[in-house]
Motif scaffolding. Sequence first.
Motif, PDB file in Angstrom:
ATOM      1  N   LEU A 251       0.831  -1.210   0.000  1.00 28.23           N
ATOM      2  CA  LEU A 251       0.000   0.000   0.000  1.00 28.23           C
ATOM      3  C   LEU A 251       0.865   1.260   0.000  1.00 28.23           C
ATOM      4  O   LEU A 251       0.567   2.226  -0.713  1.00 28.23           O
ATOM      5  CB  LEU A 251      -0.934  -0.006   1.221  1.00 28.23           C
ATOM      6  CG  LEU A 251      -2.116  -0.971   1.170  1.00 28.23           C
ATOM      7  CD1 LEU A 251      -2.837  -1.003   2.512  1.00 28.23           C
ATOM      8  CD2 LEU A 251      -3.095  -0.597   0.050  1.00 28.23           C
ATOM      9  N   ASP A 252       1.940   1.250   0.763  1.00 26.14           N
ATOM     10  CA  ASP A 252       2.852   2.403   0.766  1.00 26.14           C
ATOM     11  C   ASP A 252       3.464   2.621  -0.617  1.00 26.14           C
ATOM     12  O   ASP A 252       3.597   3.765  -1.089  1.00 26.14           O
ATOM     13  CB  ASP A 252       3.962   2.190   1.794  1.00 26.14           C
ATOM     14  CG  ASP A 252       3.483   2.353   3.227  1.00 26.14           C
ATOM     15  OD1 ASP A 252       2.486   3.066   3.443  1.00 26.14           O
ATOM     16  OD2 ASP A 252       4.114   1.768   4.133  1.00 26.14           O
TER      17      ASP A 252
ATOM     18  N   GLY B 106      -5.453   7.586   0.519  1.00 26.05           N
ATOM     19  CA  GLY B 106      -6.168   8.051  -0.668  1.00 26.05           C
ATOM     20  C   GLY B 106      -6.267   6.996  -1.760  1.00 26.05           C
ATOM     21  O   GLY B 106      -6.400   7.332  -2.946  1.00 26.05           O
ATOM     22  N   LEU B 107      -6.248   5.719  -1.364  1.00 25.71           N
ATOM     23  CA  LEU B 107      -6.257   4.625  -2.347  1.00 25.71           C
ATOM     24  C   LEU B 107      -7.562   3.834  -2.367  1.00 25.71           C
ATOM     25  O   LEU B 107      -7.669   2.846  -3.104  1.00 25.71           O
ATOM     26  CB  LEU B 107      -5.108   3.650  -2.033  1.00 25.71           C
ATOM     27  CG  LEU B 107      -3.683   4.199  -2.064  1.00 25.71           C
ATOM     28  CD1 LEU B 107      -2.704   3.127  -1.596  1.00 25.71           C
ATOM     29  CD2 LEU B 107      -3.316   4.679  -3.462  1.00 25.71           C
ATOM     30  N   ALA B 108      -8.528   4.247  -1.588  1.00 21.80           N
ATOM     31  CA  ALA B 108      -9.741   3.435  -1.414  1.00 21.80           C
ATOM     32  C   ALA B 108     -10.422   3.107  -2.730  1.00 21.80           C
ATOM     33  O   ALA B 108     -10.953   1.993  -2.916  1.00 21.80           O
ATOM     34  CB  ALA B 108     -10.714   4.148  -0.475  1.00 21.80           C
ATOM     35  N   GLU B 109     -10.437   4.033  -3.673  1.00 20.45           N
ATOM     36  CA  GLU B 109     -11.132   3.800  -4.945  1.00 20.45           C
ATOM     37  C   GLU B 109     -10.407   2.801  -5.831  1.00 20.45           C
ATOM     38  O   GLU B 109     -11.017   2.156  -6.678  1.00 20.45           O
ATOM     39  CB  GLU B 109     -11.292   5.131  -5.700  1.00 20.45           C
ATOM     40  CG  GLU B 109     -12.207   6.129  -5.021  1.00 20.45           C
ATOM     41  CD  GLU B 109     -13.624   5.597  -4.883  1.00 20.45           C
ATOM     42  OE1 GLU B 109     -14.126   5.000  -5.852  1.00 20.45           O
ATOM     43  OE2 GLU B 109     -14.219   5.765  -3.802  1.00 20.45           O
TER      44      GLU B 109
ATOM     45  N   THR C  73      -8.652   0.671   6.351  1.00 23.53           N
ATOM     46  CA  THR C  73      -8.579   2.034   6.889  1.00 23.53           C
ATOM     47  C   THR C  73      -7.308   2.731   6.425  1.00 23.53           C
ATOM     48  O   THR C  73      -7.323   3.924   6.057  1.00 23.53           O
ATOM     49  CB  THR C  73      -8.623   1.989   8.432  1.00 23.53           C
ATOM     50  OG1 THR C  73      -9.832   1.343   8.847  1.00 23.53           O
ATOM     51  CG2 THR C  73      -8.561   3.389   9.020  1.00 23.53           C
ATOM     52  N   TYR C  74      -6.204   1.990   6.392  1.00 21.49           N
ATOM     53  CA  TYR C  74      -4.927   2.563   5.964  1.00 21.49           C
ATOM     54  C   TYR C  74      -4.975   2.953   4.490  1.00 21.49           C
ATOM     55  O   TYR C  74      -4.468   4.018   4.098  1.00 21.49           O
ATOM     56  CB  TYR C  74      -3.806   1.553   6.222  1.00 21.49           C
ATOM     57  CG  TYR C  74      -2.413   2.123   6.051  1.00 21.49           C
ATOM     58  CD1 TYR C  74      -1.997   3.250   6.754  1.00 21.49           C
ATOM     59  CD2 TYR C  74      -1.503   1.520   5.192  1.00 21.49           C
ATOM     60  CE1 TYR C  74      -0.722   3.766   6.611  1.00 21.49           C
ATOM     61  CE2 TYR C  74      -0.213   2.025   5.036  1.00 21.49           C
ATOM     62  CZ  TYR C  74       0.169   3.149   5.743  1.00 21.49           C
ATOM     63  OH  TYR C  74       1.435   3.658   5.593  1.00 21.49           O
ATOM     64  N   ALA C  75      -5.598   2.095   3.664  1.00 22.52           N
ATOM     65  CA  ALA C  75      -5.733   2.410   2.238  1.00 22.52           C
ATOM     66  C   ALA C  75      -6.532   3.693   2.046  1.00 22.52           C
ATOM     67  O   ALA C  75      -6.202   4.534   1.188  1.00 22.52           O
ATOM     68  CB  ALA C  75      -6.404   1.248   1.508  1.00 22.52           C
ATOM     69  N   GLN C  76      -7.564   3.868   2.856  1.00 20.52           N
ATOM     70  CA  GLN C  76      -8.374   5.084   2.762  1.00 20.52           C
ATOM     71  C   GLN C  76      -7.556   6.306   3.191  1.00 20.52           C
ATOM     72  O   GLN C  76      -7.618   7.367   2.550  1.00 20.52           O
ATOM     73  CB  GLN C  76      -9.611   4.938   3.648  1.00 20.52           C
ATOM     74  CG  GLN C  76     -10.635   6.040   3.451  1.00 20.52           C
ATOM     75  CD  GLN C  76     -11.963   5.681   4.114  1.00 20.52           C
ATOM     76  OE1 GLN C  76     -12.039   4.792   4.935  1.00 20.52           O
ATOM     77  NE2 GLN C  76     -13.016   6.388   3.730  1.00 20.52           N
TER      78      GLN C  76
END
Length: 420
Positions: free
Chosen positions: A219-220, A260-263, A254-257
């Motif tokens: 994710l990072d 700014g990656l949630a979409e 939650t971390y992805a959100q």
Amino acid sequence: MTNPPSSPVILQILPALNQGGVERGTLEMADAITQAGAKAVVVSAGGRLVPALERLGATHIMLPTCGSKNPLIIMRNARHLARIIQEHQVSLVHARSRAPAWVARLACRRTDTPFVTTWHGVHANSFPGKKRYNAVLAAGDRVIAISRHIGQRLAEEYHVGPDRLRVIPRGADIRQFSPEAVSGQRVHTLSEAWALPPDTPVILMPGRLTEWKGQRFLLDALARLKKQAPALPWYCVFAGSCPAKSSYGQELATYAQTLGLAEQVRFAGHCQDMPAALALSTAVVIPSLRPEPFGRVVVEAQAMCRPVIVTSHGAALETVQHGMTGLSVPPGDTEALADALSAVLHAAPEGRLAMGQAARAMVLEHYTTLTMQTATLAVYDDILGTCLAEQFALHVAEAQWQAEAEKNAFPLLHPTAVAG
């Protein structure tokens, strides 16, 4: 010397038959044992794979506390297993996990039965007594390591000599994991289930949601990739279940959100059709933070002609030649992983295909399920004086001959004629 059994009984023992590499290896070997004309018996606490095992012609025997680490229960289970060995006239016992291996070792001593082990996992020596507990997997008459990485550890830390040590890597089932075997409909069904827009590159990370597998690390890297190339289209799917009672899956979402990656990120849970998932992907990432003992999903992705990105430690270095059959990055190096993702996504389709084809060729030569099955049967033969590997090879050749004969209108030379 006693005569080898004409139809040996091979018993495998493991904690349960649910999901995972140990379980899949058990079923693959049960299949090979029966195809070689021997009898396959599996002892475990049961699980959802029992029907699949029995469809292969193997016998499952329930031992509800098979995975218990309690010394008293281990001794009680050893008495049960000794009776099973005698009742079923077991020729050899193959243990695949530590607690069942202790059970098997005690039972084999009582019944004077050959004892084989496979070291599947990481099994760190993190506290006093752990090494002794692990050591049972290094105590077999033959000890199978699932990679050179594990073999080296067994030799150095547990002093398993070349007389007993056998390195037999896991493999990909190239009948399932083949681009030609996956229909477009299967890929489309999965794409719709994951709500992925058509014609958008897909980054796939298969694996259980657990911290050392490196989901947060990926994710990072995705956040860095998005910052570096905001116009570059991609979606990332995390395909894997979360352990019971663990909050890690929700923490990742939650971390992805927060990043700014949630979409662009999907947490898909357990995937029932991994060949289709790999066929859907543009790149497959295995960013483990600890060395993998083997990493079967890497060779499965390679068998599907997909570019893989792995972290450069453990057995991944045995299956991924950087720049040839995949890419490798230092563990935890976010910048390097982002750059590797960018390189794959920006590469021309023919460049990705060339890497994927080189990877598949390597898998076909060294890392197939068939190779693993044959080599393991040869270990049994070495101890028992049997010819299971040869009989299995003949059975496979017969099946291939029949399949080819059905495709062709002209007669083909039977494999026994070739052998003769």
